[in-house]
Scaffold this motif. Structure first.
Motif, mmCIF file in Angstrom:
data_model
loop_
_atom_site.group_PDB
_atom_site.id
_atom_site.type_symbol
_atom_site.label_atom_id
_atom_site.label_comp_id
_atom_site.label_asym_id
_atom_site.label_seq_id
_atom_site.Cartn_x
_atom_site.Cartn_y
_atom_site.Cartn_z
ATOM 1 N N ARG A 53 -16.030 10.821 -8.171
ATOM 2 C CA ARG A 53 -16.807 11.514 -7.136
ATOM 3 C C ARG A 53 -17.357 10.557 -6.073
ATOM 4 N NH1 ARG A 53 -17.534 14.670 -11.723
ATOM 5 N NH2 ARG A 53 -17.302 16.897 -11.325
ATOM 6 N N ARG A 54 -17.010 9.276 -6.214
ATOM 7 C CA ARG A 54 -17.515 8.291 -5.244
ATOM 8 C C ARG A 54 -16.420 7.267 -4.945
ATOM 9 N NH1 ARG A 54 -22.943 5.444 -6.785
ATOM 10 N NH2 ARG A 54 -21.600 4.540 -8.351
ATOM 11 N N TRP A 55 -16.212 6.990 -3.662
ATOM 12 C CA TRP A 55 -15.204 6.034 -3.222
ATOM 13 C C TRP A 55 -15.549 5.595 -1.816
ATOM 14 C CZ3 TRP A 55 -14.312 11.171 -4.316
ATOM 15 C CH2 TRP A 55 -14.157 12.011 -3.212
ATOM 16 N N ASP A 56 -14.896 4.551 -1.349
ATOM 17 C CA ASP A 56 -15.050 4.070 0.023
ATOM 18 C C ASP A 56 -13.792 4.411 0.802
ATOM 19 O OD1 ASP A 56 -17.602 2.925 -0.268
ATOM 20 O OD2 ASP A 56 -16.737 1.091 -1.104
ATOM 21 N N GLY A 57 -13.995 4.957 2.009
ATOM 22 C CA GLY A 57 -12.886 5.312 2.874
ATOM 23 C C GLY A 57 -12.690 6.810 2.937
ATOM 24 N N GLU A 58 -11.797 7.217 3.819
ATOM 25 C CA GLU A 58 -11.415 8.619 3.970
ATOM 26 C C GLU A 58 -10.003 8.795 3.434
ATOM 27 O OE1 GLU A 58 -12.846 11.535 5.029
ATOM 28 O OE2 GLU A 58 -14.669 10.345 4.876
ATOM 29 N N PRO A 59 -9.778 9.766 2.564
ATOM 30 C CA PRO A 59 -8.431 9.959 2.024
ATOM 31 C C PRO A 59 -7.415 10.259 3.133
ATOM 32 C CG PRO A 59 -10.029 11.328 0.847
ATOM 33 C CD PRO A 59 -10.735 10.738 2.025
ATOM 34 N N ALA A 60 -6.290 9.556 3.070
ATOM 35 C CA ALA A 60 -5.203 9.771 4.024
ATOM 36 C C ALA A 60 -3.888 9.463 3.318
ATOM 37 C CB ALA A 60 -5.375 8.859 5.235
ATOM 38 N N LEU A 61 -2.824 10.148 3.709
ATOM 39 C CA LEU A 61 -1.505 9.872 3.131
ATOM 40 C C LEU A 61 -1.049 8.484 3.556
ATOM 41 C CD1 LEU A 61 0.319 13.280 3.682
ATOM 42 C CD2 LEU A 61 -0.621 12.372 1.554
ATOM 43 N N ARG A 62 -0.721 7.652 2.580
ATOM 44 C CA ARG A 62 -0.285 6.283 2.861
ATOM 45 C C ARG A 62 1.149 6.022 2.414
ATOM 46 N NH1 ARG A 62 -4.218 4.820 6.170
ATOM 47 N NH2 ARG A 62 -6.225 4.475 5.210
ATOM 48 N N GLU A 63 1.722 6.937 1.661
ATOM 49 C CA GLU A 63 3.089 6.765 1.167
ATOM 50 C C GLU A 63 3.946 7.937 1.642
ATOM 51 O OE1 GLU A 63 2.682 4.330 -2.973
ATOM 52 O OE2 GLU A 63 2.679 6.486 -3.119
ATOM 53 N N THR A 64 5.243 7.784 1.516
ATOM 54 C CA THR A 64 6.158 8.843 1.930
ATOM 55 C C THR A 64 6.452 9.811 0.789
ATOM 56 O OG1 THR A 64 8.058 7.460 1.362
ATOM 57 C CG2 THR A 64 7.265 7.369 3.650
ATOM 58 N N LYS A 65 5.752 9.687 -0.338
ATOM 59 C CA LYS A 65 5.997 10.551 -1.499
ATOM 60 C C LYS A 65 5.210 11.856 -1.426
ATOM 61 C CE LYS A 65 6.828 6.608 -4.483
ATOM 62 N NZ LYS A 65 6.361 5.876 -5.658
ATOM 63 N N ALA A 66 4.483 12.059 -0.343
ATOM 64 C CA ALA A 66 3.714 13.293 -0.164
ATOM 65 C C ALA A 66 3.782 13.691 1.300
ATOM 66 C CB ALA A 66 2.273 13.094 -0.598
ATOM 67 N N SER A 67 3.753 15.012 1.540
ATOM 68 C CA SER A 67 3.856 15.500 2.913
ATOM 69 C C SER A 67 2.597 16.213 3.389
ATOM 70 C CB SER A 67 5.063 16.433 3.051
ATOM 71 O OG SER A 67 4.926 17.540 2.178
ATOM 72 N N ASP A 68 1.632 16.425 2.492
ATOM 73 C CA ASP A 68 0.385 17.084 2.885
ATOM 74 C C ASP A 68 -0.707 16.657 1.913
ATOM 75 O OD1 ASP A 68 -1.441 18.684 4.210
ATOM 76 O OD2 ASP A 68 -0.506 20.584 3.636
#
Length: 168
Positions: free
Chosen positions: A110-125
């Protein structure tokens, strides 16, 4: 020592461990989980899955694997101290081959640094979804992951779960 089919003497007792990071936050309608849409992997493509997950590499702990996967797949920095054991899922593909015997460690965070964003090509959304609204997704959730997420939505999650084994 073992044959390439994965059924030889050494591989006979091998299981493949994986770390699943279940990122959670409070949303307007209650608790939400971050899911990614698998794409181009050859396994469960076009299925929704936990925000970050992957095999535990040789010499790596399950906690280190979860931290690494968060960084590689989502660009997030997660502290091992912020990983909470959710459940361990023992699953099988039912083929009798060692590669189909899995032990999955689901860790809530429930706690992390940064904003989640797709960084690999293994996901499209990538999207936040209310835990109680998995059926509203425009596609299925990976079945064994859905089992764990549904248990989380329903209340306390059993410490150990199984998937793919005959029911007794």
């Amino acid at each position: 020592m073992s044959d390439p089919s994965g059924t030889g003497p050494v591989d006979r007792y091998r299981v493949v461990p994986a770390a699943y990071l279940v990122l959670l936050r409070e949303g307007a309608g209650g608790e939400e989980v971050l899911l990614q849409l698998r794409s181009g992997t050859g396994y469960m493509d076009d299925h929704w899955a936990c925000g970050a997950a992957g095999h535990v590499e040789a010499g790596e702990s399950v906690l280190e694997a979860a931290v690494r996967e968060a960084r590689e797949e989502l660009g997030l920095e997660v502290s091992p101290a912020d990983l909470l054991p959710l459940t361990t899922l023992h699953r099988t593909g039912g083929t009798g081959r060692a590669i189909d015997e899995r032990v999955d460690f689901f860790l809530a965070c429930r706690r992390w640094d940064g904003e989640p964003a797709l960084r690999e090509t293994k996901a499209s959304d990538l999207r936040w979804v209310p835990l109680d609204a998995l059926d509203s997704l425009p596609g299925p959730v990976v079945p064994h992951e859905r089992l764990v997420l549904a248990a989380l939505a329903a209340g306390p999650v059993p410490p150990v779960m199984t998937f793919g084994f005959p029911q007794h």
